[in-house]
Design an enzyme around this catalytic site. Structure first.
Site, PDB file in Angstrom:
ATOM      1  N   ASP A  77       0.835  -1.198   0.000  1.00 22.42           N
ATOM      2  CA  ASP A  77       0.000   0.000   0.000  1.00 22.42           C
ATOM      3  C   ASP A  77       0.872   1.251   0.000  1.00 22.42           C
ATOM      4  O   ASP A  77       1.992   1.233  -0.510  1.00 22.42           O
ATOM      5  CB  ASP A  77      -0.951  -0.035   1.212  1.00 22.42           C
ATOM      6  CG  ASP A  77      -2.289   0.609   0.921  1.00 22.42           C
ATOM      7  OD1 ASP A  77      -2.331   1.843   0.758  1.00 22.42           O
ATOM      8  OD2 ASP A  77      -3.307  -0.105   0.868  1.00 22.42           O
TER       9      ASP A  77
ATOM     10  N   HIS B 263      -3.872   6.087   3.495  1.00 20.58           N
ATOM     11  CA  HIS B 263      -4.560   4.881   3.019  1.00 20.58           C
ATOM     12  C   HIS B 263      -3.984   3.602   3.610  1.00 20.58           C
ATOM     13  O   HIS B 263      -4.723   2.767   4.150  1.00 20.58           O
ATOM     14  CB  HIS B 263      -4.495   4.842   1.494  1.00 20.58           C
ATOM     15  CG  HIS B 263      -5.345   3.796   0.862  1.00 20.58           C
ATOM     16  ND1 HIS B 263      -4.923   2.513   0.648  1.00 20.58           N
ATOM     17  CD2 HIS B 263      -6.603   3.855   0.369  1.00 20.58           C
ATOM     18  CE1 HIS B 263      -5.880   1.817   0.058  1.00 20.58           C
ATOM     19  NE2 HIS B 263      -6.912   2.606  -0.124  1.00 20.58           N
TER      20      HIS B 263
ATOM     21  N   SER C  63     -11.239  -0.955  -0.853  1.00 19.33           N
ATOM     22  CA  SER C  63      -9.947  -0.888  -0.157  1.00 19.33           C
ATOM     23  C   SER C  63     -10.102  -1.150   1.327  1.00 19.33           C
ATOM     24  O   SER C  63      -9.178  -1.624   1.984  1.00 19.33           O
ATOM     25  CB  SER C  63      -9.319   0.501  -0.345  1.00 19.33           C
ATOM     26  OG  SER C  63      -8.762   0.651  -1.620  1.00 19.33           O
TER      27      SER C  63
END
Length: 488
Positions: free
Chosen positions: A188, A229, A420
């Protein structure tokens, strides 16, 4: 699971040597004449580009031949993986790919992007790895809190984690929080290792940045710069039970941060391949992949570049799975039926998108690669999230992905939505299965993740959702089940 160095002399040099030896036998007076050098490949200088090169056989000899061909064609090797027969290279030769395709050691070649590589790019030869953001999941503000159960001591914001109740994680924690021997690699935008809810579980010794195409283990290479994220994903998987903030699905397992997203928000193939190979080499049991590989939303077999890149990524994924790794991936956020693709208007996203027809030969990677556990997203009522992609025999399981509370950079917490956010719930459950079944193979573990899922039928009257409650396009085998994962 989704169905769907020394160098050896090249061929040209070998021909030249054979000719010289023949001449030596015919004319003893020139027995000491040197063989002719291999012919120089045509080089026409243009933009710097990166390429994925698939070697005909995955071994050292053939890979070295391909590396030699790269150099002769005016390229430079960025990374080389003899175990899967993939070489990543860079060149400003506009006929580089065409030249390589003529080499007997090369099966296929493809440009990994449509935009030129500039000097600020991490893969530009001589530059260090960069850090990265993620662009695809939007934060939301709606509070979705419900009461959490359990005799274990709750963390302060655990009552807001409706998602953990929906998948039975709160009940599973009455039995176990997971095993420290289990490692989940988060491919990620990096994990904030100093976050109070993650510090205990992030293993710096097996973390690296892969944006340069090769692993960089310096802390600044694998921690986030502009994006939360990866930190959000990590919290869902394994935020610690420590009296602070929230609790993850498997709060006692270890995490590795494997950064594959660059500062512009792109996940290019060379970074993803590096990520899969590095995670495998460092003993990951599970990888979470909350992204699709840029610049194509779908990589198609009828395009030489896209097909070659798709093969290279697939080789890395299949290699990792052969070593026992379970790869979990987000289905995507475009409300597309992945089993019945028709058009794509969003690709390539690094230059100018073009409207193009697509079909089953075009795949969202890594989500649609063989053996990858593909996860769709649901709301707190177990309905499909409006943004979630779907598809019969493509989606394997479902998990909560709408308004998920988790960790963000700066030591904070936020609500994000997206597949996600769904994928790390499934990765966390996979980690719990591995914790309670340590000797289970990766393939069996992935099968159990689907086999233990709670059936969710198609909505009444839906024409998009097809299949049975036990296997349909919206939810696959059903909602992941953390409690079942820990009940031997």
């Amino acid at each position: 699971m989704s169905k769907t160095a020394g160098r050896r002399r090249g061929t040209a040099a070998g021909i030249a040597l054979t000719a010289a030896l023949s001449a030596a036998f015919l004319a003893p007076g020139i027995a000491n004449a040197a063989p002719k050098p291999p012919p120089q490949a045509e080089i026409i200088h243009g933009d710097v580009m990166n390429y994925a090169i698939n070697v005909t056989k995955a071994n050292n000899g053939q890979t070295q031949k391909a590396e030699r061909a790269v150099e002769q064609a005016g390229g430079e090797v960025v990374a080389s993986y003899a175990e899967i027969g993939v070489v990543i290279a860079q060149s400003d030769n506009t006929v580089f790919a065409d030249t390589l395709r003529l080499d007997k050691a090369v099966e296929s070649v493809g440009a990994t992007r449509t935009a030129p590589v500039d000097t600020a790019d991490a893969t530009y030869r001589g530059d260090a790895a960069t850090t990265a953001p993620e662009r695809r999941s939007a934060a939301v503000t709606k509070d979705m809190g419900v009461e959490a159960a359990g005799d274990v001591v709750a963390d302060p914001r655990e009552s807001e984690q409706w998602d953990m109740s929906l998948i039975g994680a709160d009940a599973a924690h009455q039995i176990t929080d997971g095993d420290r021997n289990v490692l989940v690699a988060v491919l990620d935008s990096g994990i904030e290792a100093t976050h109070p809810d993650l510090a205990a579980n992030v293993d710096a010794t097996v973390s690296a940045g892969c944006n340069s195409g090769v692993p960089n283990t310096a802390p600044e290479a694998w921690q986030p710069s502009t994006s939360s994220h990866g930190t959000h994903v990590a919290g869902t998987i394994a935020a610690a039970r420590n009296g602070v903030g929230i609790v993850g699905v498997a709060p006692d397992v270890r995490l590795s941060s494997v950064k594959v997203v660059n500062d512009d928000g792109f996940i290019y193939p060379e970074a993803a391949i590096c990520g899969f190979m590095y995670a495998t080499s460092t003993g990951a049991d599970v990888t979470n992949n909350s992204y699709y590989i840029d610049p194509w939303m779908f990589w198609c077999d009828n395009d030489a570049d896209q097909a070659a890149v798709k093969t290279a990524v697939d080789r890395a994924v299949q290699y990792s799975q052969s070593k026992g790794v379970v790869n979990v991936a987000a289905a995507g956020n475009s409300n597309i039926d992945l089993a019945n693709k028709t058009t794509d208007a969003s690709s390539p996203n690094d230059t100018t998108p073009l409207l193009r027809a697509i079909d089953t030969g075009c795949a969202d990677i890594p989500a649609e690669l063989d053996g990858v556990v593909t996860v769709s997203s649901t709301t707190n009522t177990s309905a499909k999230s409006g943004f979630s992609n779907y598809g019969l025999d493509v989606v394997d399981v479902a998990a909560p992905g709408s308004a998920i509370l988790s960790t963000v950079t700066g030591g904070g917490y936020a609500l994000y939505s997206g597949t996600s956010m769904a994928s790390p719930h499934a990765a966390g459950v996979a980690a719990l299965i591995k914790s309670t079944h340590p000797d289970m193979s990766g393939q069996a573990l992935a099968g159990l993740l689907s086999g233990q899922a709670t059936d969710v039928p198609c909505p009444v009257g839906s024409v998009q959702c097809v299949g049975s409650p036990a296997d349909n396009g919206f939810f696959g085998a059903g909602m992941v089940n953390a409690l079942a994962a820990v009940q031997k």
